[in-house]
Design an enzyme around this catalytic site. Structure first.
Site, PDB file in Angstrom:
ATOM      1  N   ASP A 124      26.547  38.589 -57.238  1.00 27.50           N
ATOM      2  CA  ASP A 124      27.686  39.495 -56.801  1.00 27.50           C
ATOM      3  C   ASP A 124      27.599  39.629 -55.183  1.00 27.50           C
ATOM      4  O   ASP A 124      27.965  40.743 -54.797  1.00 27.50           O
ATOM      5  CB  ASP A 124      27.644  40.800 -57.292  1.00 27.50           C
ATOM      6  CG  ASP A 124      27.321  40.768 -58.852  1.00 27.50           C
ATOM      7  OD1 ASP A 124      28.050  39.782 -59.539  1.00 27.50           O
ATOM      8  OD2 ASP A 124      26.432  41.275 -59.372  1.00 27.50           O
ATOM      9  N   LYS A 176      29.974  35.340 -52.935  1.00 26.41           N
ATOM     10  CA  LYS A 176      30.053  34.128 -52.613  1.00 26.41           C
ATOM     11  C   LYS A 176      31.565  33.389 -53.014  1.00 26.41           C
ATOM     12  O   LYS A 176      31.777  32.557 -52.120  1.00 26.41           O
ATOM     13  CB  LYS A 176      29.093  33.224 -53.641  1.00 26.41           C
ATOM     14  CG  LYS A 176      27.519  33.619 -53.557  1.00 26.41           C
ATOM     15  CD  LYS A 176      26.816  32.949 -54.735  1.00 26.41           C
ATOM     16  CE  LYS A 176      26.889  33.358 -56.132  1.00 26.41           C
ATOM     17  NZ  LYS A 176      26.610  34.883 -56.389  1.00 26.41           N
ATOM     18  N   GLY A 202      30.901  35.587 -62.209  1.00 25.36           N
ATOM     19  CA  GLY A 202      32.267  36.015 -62.131  1.00 25.36           C
ATOM     20  C   GLY A 202      32.332  36.197 -60.593  1.00 25.36           C
ATOM     21  O   GLY A 202      31.655  36.853 -59.709  1.00 25.36           O
ATOM     22  N   HIS A 203      33.344  35.458 -60.098  1.00 27.97           N
ATOM     23  CA  HIS A 203      33.614  35.400 -58.625  1.00 27.97           C
ATOM     24  C   HIS A 203      34.916  35.891 -58.550  1.00 27.97           C
ATOM     25  O   HIS A 203      36.058  35.563 -59.096  1.00 27.97           O
ATOM     26  CB  HIS A 203      33.444  34.047 -58.034  1.00 27.97           C
ATOM     27  CG  HIS A 203      32.364  33.381 -58.202  1.00 27.97           C
ATOM     28  ND1 HIS A 203      32.127  31.947 -57.852  1.00 27.97           N
ATOM     29  CD2 HIS A 203      31.035  33.756 -58.124  1.00 27.97           C
ATOM     30  CE1 HIS A 203      30.710  31.669 -57.892  1.00 27.97           C
ATOM     31  NE2 HIS A 203      30.191  32.873 -57.888  1.00 27.97           N
ATOM     32  N   GLN A 247      25.143  33.310 -59.784  1.00 20.87           N
ATOM     33  CA  GLN A 247      24.256  34.417 -59.784  1.00 20.87           C
ATOM     34  C   GLN A 247      23.426  34.484 -58.401  1.00 20.87           C
ATOM     35  O   GLN A 247      24.152  34.185 -57.642  1.00 20.87           O
ATOM     36  CB  GLN A 247      23.212  34.188 -61.002  1.00 20.87           C
ATOM     37  CG  GLN A 247      23.605  34.441 -62.297  1.00 20.87           C
ATOM     38  CD  GLN A 247      24.606  33.273 -62.776  1.00 20.87           C
ATOM     39  OE1 GLN A 247      23.921  31.987 -62.840  1.00 20.87           O
ATOM     40  NE2 GLN A 247      25.320  33.452 -63.449  1.00 20.87           N
TER      41      GLN A 247
END
Ligand code: IMP
Length: 407
Positions: free
Chosen positions: A14, A17, A41-42, A222
């Site tokens: 988180d 990125k 999750g981006h 991650q």
């Protein structure tokens, strides 16, 4: 000459990125993932619209950029199908520029069931996406892989053995409901189009591109402190999230990586359980969580918040051979009276802090290092000096333009 860049999160994920990959994808020809799955999750903000990507590299938003899911991933076909469908509805084109490794291990519904019942007992706080159980089967050499969709009759035999094994775990160890083999098979077969449209020997493709001198971005998912070997074991994910994971997860040797951009927030967050030396439980934590919108992009869980830990980051910078740093969410620190940074641990493993004067200005409009308040500049320079690594990018907000590039 090629300019292949690896982008990695240096903390517990988180770090932001997605936004940086999206920004750097503009000058790249391909963006490739090498580990993890849809536990990632981006969150990106493009043209004012928020998008969350879990599997597809964020480079897909750039029409001419090729995107690859490498052999090191564990792949959920329904999750991939859903994401592609949603992106296509936003007029994103996948034709001839999206490739999925035949060697990806598949995440089955039984993996998800095992992950969820097991985590109730083990309390790692996983994302419940079946990641750990899927990697277990990969390492144990019994995984069903994307390429197995090529021959449905052979697939049935392999899958039947595996689902039978999973059901024994579910029933005998956890007293949980077994899943019907036919349903698991149906889930794979109903997504056969994914195989037909995107399957690829991505190792060969990457070799070809590297030899051609294409500019490639490698996108880590991650963060390094969740690495199976170098993270806060057992409170980690099940893949190699550090730089070493790239070579195994895509089949690209270390000499072909020209720069390694390590991304850290200006503070620290963590989702799920596990040690967190600089965690805060006071009003500072509340302020970080509130201003930083610290809720997981995948599970919506609130993130734990704390100060920056330079002691931990120093080791992580070494493990990854980071060549440049990117500091994200600097604007979240706007308005703090004081900001603390961990520079060491005492003999009780408690953090030793250096205290910085905060800045009472809005940094979200800053577009150059000189635009930043002096106290914010000092904070960045201290990070750079302590980690002995140049800061090349500072992010001051979620939008593409809220980015400061430092020469
Ligand atoms: P798993 O990857 O679902 O097995 O979860 C293992 C640990 O990694 C848990 O603490 C998760 O919260 C954490 N984790 C997995 N993916 C992410 C991510 O993308 N961001 C932050 N934490 C993650």
């Amino acid at each position: 000459m090629s300019n292949n860049t690896l982008i990695l999160g240096l903390q517990w994920g988180d770090e932001g990125k997605g936004k940086i990959v999206d920004a750097l994808a503009e000058g790249s020809e391909a963006v490739c993932r090498f580990q993890g799955g849809h536990n990632a999750g981006h969150t990106l903000k493009v043209d004012g619209e928020q998008k969350v990507l879990h599997l597809v590299p964020s480079g897909i938003l750039h029409p001419s950029v090729h995107c690859v899911l490498g052999n090191g991933l564990v792949l959920s076909l329904p999750a991939l199908a859903k994401e592609i469908q949603e992106l296509k509805e936003s007029n994103i084109n996948f034709k001839d520029r999206f490739y999925v490794s035949e060697d990806c291990s598949l995440i089955l519904p039984t993996h998800i069931a095992i992950d969820q019942v097991r985590d109730k007992e083990e309390g790692i706080g996983t994302t419940g996406r079946g990641i750990g159980p899927a990697y277990e089967d990969k390492i144990a050499r019994r995984a069903v892989r994307f390429g197995d969709l090529k021959n449905i009759e052979d697939l049935k035999i392999k899958l039947s053995t595996l689902v039978n094994y999973h059901n024994q775990i579910l029933q005998n160890l956890y007293n949980a409901q077994p899943l019907a083999f036919e349903d698991v098979l149906e889930e794979l077969i109903s997504n056969i189009d994914l195989y037909n449209n995107y399957h690829c020997k991505t190792q060969d493709l990457l070799k070809h591109w590297v030899k051609q001198g294409k500019n490639i971005l490698f996108e880590g998912a991650q963060g390094s402190m969740l690495d199976i070997d170098h993270g806060t074991y057992p409170y980690v994910t099940s893949s190699s999230t550090t730089a070493g994971g790239l070579s195994s997860g895509l089949g690209v040797g270390p000499r072909h990586i020209d720069s390694i951009l390590g991304i850290t927030k200006a503070y620290t967050t963590r989702v799920g359980e596990g040690p967190f030396a600089t965690e805060l439980f006071d009003s500072n934590a509340e302020q970080l969580a509130k201003v930083g919108h610290e809720f997981g992009a995948t599970t919506g869980r609130p993130r734990r918040c704390g100060w920056l830990d330079l002691k931990a980051l120093e080791t992580i910078v070494f493990i990854n051979s980071v060549t440049n740093l990117c500091i994200t969410k600097l604007d979240v620190l706007d308005g703090f009276e004081e900001i603390q940074v961990c520079i060491d641990y005492d003999q009780n493993q408690q953090p030793v802090y250096e205290t910085f004067r905060g800045w009472q200005q809005d940094t979200s409009d800053a577009r150059s290092f000189d635009d930043l308040p002096k106290a914010a500049q000092d904070y960045i320079l201290f990070i750079e000096e302590t980690l002995d690594c140049p800061v090349g990018i500072v992010s001051v907000g979620p939008s593409r333009d809220q980015t400061i590039y430092i020469d």
